[in-house]
Design an enzyme around this catalytic site. Sequence first.
Site, PDB file in Angstrom:
ATOM      1  CB  THR A  90      -0.941   0.028   1.216  1.00  0.00           C
ATOM      2  OG1 THR A  90      -0.152  -0.062   2.413  1.00  0.00           O
ATOM      3  CG2 THR A  90      -1.949  -1.097   1.170  1.00  0.00           C
ATOM      4  CG  ASP A 147       3.684  -9.895   5.364  1.00  0.00           C
ATOM      5  OD1 ASP A 147       3.492  -9.321   4.266  1.00  0.00           O
ATOM      6  OD2 ASP A 147       3.412  -9.366   6.452  1.00  0.00           O
TER       7      ASP A 147
HETATM    8  C1  0GY Z   1       0.971  -7.373   4.714  1.00  0.00           C
HETATM    9  C2  0GY Z   1       0.365  -6.653   5.822  1.00  0.00           C
HETATM   10  C3  0GY Z   1       0.331  -5.315   6.014  1.00  0.00           C
HETATM   11  C4  0GY Z   1       0.633  -4.310   5.054  1.00  0.00           C
HETATM   12  C5  0GY Z   1       0.430  -4.384   3.727  1.00  0.00           C
HETATM   13  O1  0GY Z   1       0.441  -3.531   1.587  1.00  0.00           O
HETATM   14  C6  0GY Z   1       0.650  -3.284   2.770  1.00  0.00           C
HETATM   15  O2  0GY Z   1       0.999  -2.188   3.186  1.00  0.00           O
HETATM   16  O3  0GY Z   1      -0.005  -5.475   3.172  1.00  0.00           O
HETATM   17  C7  0GY Z   1      -0.092  -4.845   7.342  1.00  0.00           C
HETATM   18  O4  0GY Z   1       0.317  -3.732   7.746  1.00  0.00           O
HETATM   19  O5  0GY Z   1      -0.842  -5.571   8.030  1.00  0.00           O
HETATM   20  O6  0GY Z   1       0.396  -8.337   4.236  1.00  0.00           O
HETATM   21  O7  0GY Z   1       2.053  -6.995   4.291  1.00  0.00           O
END
Ligand code: 0GY
Length: 314
Positions: free
Chosen positions: A83, A267
């Site tokens: 994100t 992850d």
């Molecule tokens: C993950 C979990 C997280 C973040 C994101 O794309 C992201 O920023 O997925 C989270 O902060 O729980 O799956 O990487």
Amino acid sequence: MDKPTTGDFTKTAGWMDWFTGPSKPRFTVPAGSVDAHCHVFGPGAQFPFAPERKYTPCDASKHQLYALRDHLGFARNVVVQATCHGADNRAMVDALVNSGGKARGVATVKRSVSDAEIQAMHDAGVRGVRFNFVKRLVDFTPKDELLEIAGRIAQWGWHVVIYFEAVDLPELWDFFTALPTTVVVDHMGRPDVSKPIDGPEFSLFLKFMREHTNVWSKVSCPERLSVTGPKAINGQLSGERIAYTDVIPFAKRVVDEFPDRVLWGTDWPHPNLKDHMPDDGLLVDFIPHIATTAELQEKLLVNNPMRLYWPEEI
Ligand code: 0GY
């Protein structure tokens, strides 16, 4: 591994960098295993973070990701758009095209994405889009826009990855069950593992998978879900390490009941963790506790991700 850098960006206060000295796993993953959930961040100097991001991470480059892949004994990666890059997929796509065919990707797109842009991402190795409902990570995208995107990407044979918190599943149920593609849930829908495994929340998640055979789940992120934490204890088998023990029954239940619809990922680089940064070697050692036979491990790490991301190679 190299030390993480930050380029011109200032990291979010309290940001925890990924761990540079992961141990060698004691569990040997099957040949051809896929790390089906990981990210790249920047490097920010080359691929700037998105203005609308909710956090600013340290850099986590494709080279560092692929060094970790080799260290852990994996053969391939699925790089999921993070994100912090919004709908600018350049860093993720760059990682795919420089992987020698060993990485596929999951993008974030807006309604304005053109067919030519989808096709270019497909050619680079993208096979899905991610819809994120975790409020601390993204601003809300209207569901009609998401449904429209799902209908379009279905024509390329892509799937939808969904990320949400367990408490939000009832409200999102109708939307999720209307999606026309394969649907992959991140991190088992983030169960609260301090609640009973047979309680209403996790039972609803299992029902979601049971009643909808297009739904898959990643049995990943014990380090995010665990209350008991990473302290490893030695198991009964020689050399075995057990950590994140409170997450094991939840993930094992999903693997046992839906062995053909589960995926696993590190992850890495573990965004937004607050209390500890996991040793990725220890995360790999979690796998035999949730996929307890060689057959289940083969499905989780090889057959299932290959069917979803490299079907032309099987
Ligand atoms: C993950 C979990 C997280 C973040 C994101 O794309 C992201 O920023 O997925 C989270 O902060 O729980 O799956 O990487």
